[in-house]
Design a protein around this motif. Structure first.
Motif, PDB file in Angstrom:
ATOM      1  N   LEU A   1      24.525 -38.608  -0.240  1.00 57.59           N
ATOM      2  CA  LEU A   1      24.190 -39.422  -1.332  1.00 57.59           C
ATOM      3  C   LEU A   1      23.085 -38.987  -1.543  1.00 57.59           C
ATOM      4  O   LEU A   1      22.717 -39.379  -3.630  1.00 57.59           O
ATOM      5  CB  LEU A   1      24.902 -40.850  -1.229  1.00 57.59           C
TER       6      LEU A   1
ATOM      7  N   SER B   1      28.799 -35.928  -6.329  1.00 56.58           N
ATOM      8  CA  SER B   1      28.985 -36.748  -7.741  1.00 56.58           C
ATOM      9  C   SER B   1      29.801 -38.894  -7.077  1.00 56.58           C
ATOM     10  O   SER B   1      30.246 -38.938  -6.291  1.00 56.58           O
ATOM     11  CB  SER B   1      30.607 -36.263  -8.198  1.00 56.58           C
ATOM     12  N   GLN B   2      28.448 -39.130  -8.056  1.00 57.63           N
ATOM     13  CA  GLN B   2      28.649 -40.496  -7.544  1.00 57.63           C
ATOM     14  C   GLN B   2      29.373 -41.964  -7.773  1.00 57.63           C
ATOM     15  O   GLN B   2      29.335 -42.390  -8.483  1.00 57.63           O
ATOM     16  CB  GLN B   2      27.452 -41.182  -7.256  1.00 57.63           C
ATOM     17  N   ASN B   3      30.697 -40.822  -8.149  1.00 55.31           N
ATOM     18  CA  ASN B   3      31.984 -41.601  -8.305  1.00 55.31           C
ATOM     19  C   ASN B   3      32.208 -42.580  -7.917  1.00 55.31           C
ATOM     20  O   ASN B   3      32.600 -42.373  -6.289  1.00 55.31           O
ATOM     21  CB  ASN B   3      33.332 -40.519  -8.489  1.00 55.31           C
ATOM     22  N   SER B   4      32.178 -43.986  -8.267  1.00 55.26           N
ATOM     23  CA  SER B   4      32.854 -45.649  -7.141  1.00 55.26           C
ATOM     24  C   SER B   4      34.138 -44.868  -6.565  1.00 55.26           C
ATOM     25  O   SER B   4      34.197 -45.503  -5.686  1.00 55.26           O
ATOM     26  CB  SER B   4      32.960 -46.327  -8.334  1.00 55.26           C
ATOM     27  N   ILE B   5      34.938 -44.586  -7.198  1.00 52.00           N
ATOM     28  CA  ILE B   5      36.113 -44.951  -6.512  1.00 52.00           C
ATOM     29  C   ILE B   5      36.343 -43.942  -5.785  1.00 52.00           C
ATOM     30  O   ILE B   5      36.145 -44.101  -4.412  1.00 52.00           O
ATOM     31  CB  ILE B   5      37.589 -44.314  -7.326  1.00 52.00           C
ATOM     32  N   ASP B   6      35.859 -42.592  -5.697  1.00 51.14           N
ATOM     33  CA  ASP B   6      35.565 -41.808  -4.024  1.00 51.14           C
ATOM     34  C   ASP B   6      35.248 -42.558  -3.048  1.00 51.14           C
ATOM     35  O   ASP B   6      34.784 -42.052  -2.305  1.00 51.14           O
ATOM     36  CB  ASP B   6      34.623 -40.625  -4.914  1.00 51.14           C
ATOM     37  N   LEU B   7      33.432 -43.350  -3.598  1.00 51.09           N
ATOM     38  CA  LEU B   7      32.796 -43.961  -2.148  1.00 51.09           C
ATOM     39  C   LEU B   7      33.200 -44.647  -1.488  1.00 51.09           C
ATOM     40  O   LEU B   7      32.769 -45.131  -0.776  1.00 51.09           O
ATOM     41  CB  LEU B   7      31.489 -44.331  -3.120  1.00 51.09           C
ATOM     42  N   VAL B   8      33.943 -45.610  -2.620  1.00 52.56           N
ATOM     43  CA  VAL B   8      34.642 -46.402  -1.334  1.00 52.56           C
ATOM     44  C   VAL B   8      35.534 -45.899  -0.816  1.00 52.56           C
ATOM     45  O   VAL B   8      35.685 -46.790   0.521  1.00 52.56           O
ATOM     46  CB  VAL B   8      35.411 -47.208  -2.711  1.00 52.56           C
TER      47      VAL B   8
END
Length: 275
Positions: A222, A122-129
């Protein structure tokens, strides 16, 4: 530093990491935040704040020298060495693939069908950061400073190069015990990173090497579905093993170029004098 103390510090680091993670959870409870795996900020902070505080505490208690010096941060950074490190990083990724795939290979050679699960990240923006900060910035800097700059250098005072490299690399591998398939790849990486550090005398090269390796993991994570379809599409045939062979050649050539610079002995002597 003795072998026992080296493993003790590694165990202490793991305990400190766990305690800080529990502290982060307690902090969230203080502000009445739900403690669940879906809380991305909790997961992210535990992966970034915990290692930072854990390593800094150990640095403060056991490391009596400056973490860096001007000699390591001078402008004479060699892009030629960087090129070799990139080559080694690519080769190491290819070499490690069978080590990650042991269970899949066993299943494939038994039944003829690889036990492959479709993995979706899941490419959640918060998790990616948070993932980016932890994997590409925090881990490379702190782990290389501790296991190479500090632990390896201290071991060199008492033991020869081979023993010091193996012990520090084993300690480095142990902190990845939560992912068993990564124990041997971590050991191999630790040995190569130690050799790079000893032959260049600059921890920055090991940090770059670590960041490159983690960046490959991040990219594959990713693009897990695409990568799995590609690599397992070979069904462990001659193409799959040819890629592993190419990886061995790349690592051998890259390491040969770095170690043939004839700076190892002088740099090791300088490292021993500093610690």
């Amino acid at each position: 530093m003795s072998v026992t103390k080296a493993f003790f510090l590694t165990l202490l680091l793991m305990i400190a990491y766990l305690l800080v993670q529990l502290g982060v959870i307690a902090l969230f409870e203080l502000y009445d935040q739900p403690i669940t795996l879906s809380n991305l900020h909790l997961k992210g902070l535990s992966k970034t704040v915990a290692p930072i505080l854990s390593y800094l505490v150990l640095f403060k208690i056991f490391w009596k020298v400056k973490i860096s010096n001007k000699d390591e941060l001078r402008s004479d950074f060699s892009f030629k060495i960087l090129t070799f490190i990139i080559i080694i990083s690519i080769g190491l990724e290819l070499i490690n693939q069978p080590l990650y795939d042991i269970s899949k290979m066993v299943e494939f050679y038994k039944t003829g069908i690889p036990a492959i699960q479709n993995f979706h990240y899941s490419q959640n923006s918060i998790d990616l950061v948070y993932q980016f900060a932890a994997i590409l910035i925090v881990s490379p800097i702190l782990e290389e400073l501790f296991f190479r700059k500090f632990l390896l250098s201290k071991l060199l005072i008492k033991y020869n190069i081979s023993i010091s490299v193996i012990i520090s690399s084993l300690c480095f591998s142990l902190i990845h015990i939560e992912t068993p398939n990564n124990l041997i790849p971590s050991l191999i990486f630790g040995i190569l990173s130690s050799i790079i550090f000893l032959n260049t005398g600059k921890i920055i090269y090991s940090i770059v090497f670590h960041a490159l390796r983690n960046s490959f993991y991040f990219i594959i994570l990713l693009n897990a579905e695409i990568y799995d379809s590609w690599i397992y599409g070979f069904n462990f045939n001659y193409v799959y093993w040819s890629l592993v062979l190419i990886g061995l050649v790349l690592v051998f050539v890259g390491m040969k170029k770095i170690t043939s610079a004839n700076i190892g002995s002088s740099q090791i002597t300088g490292i021993e004098e500093k610690v």
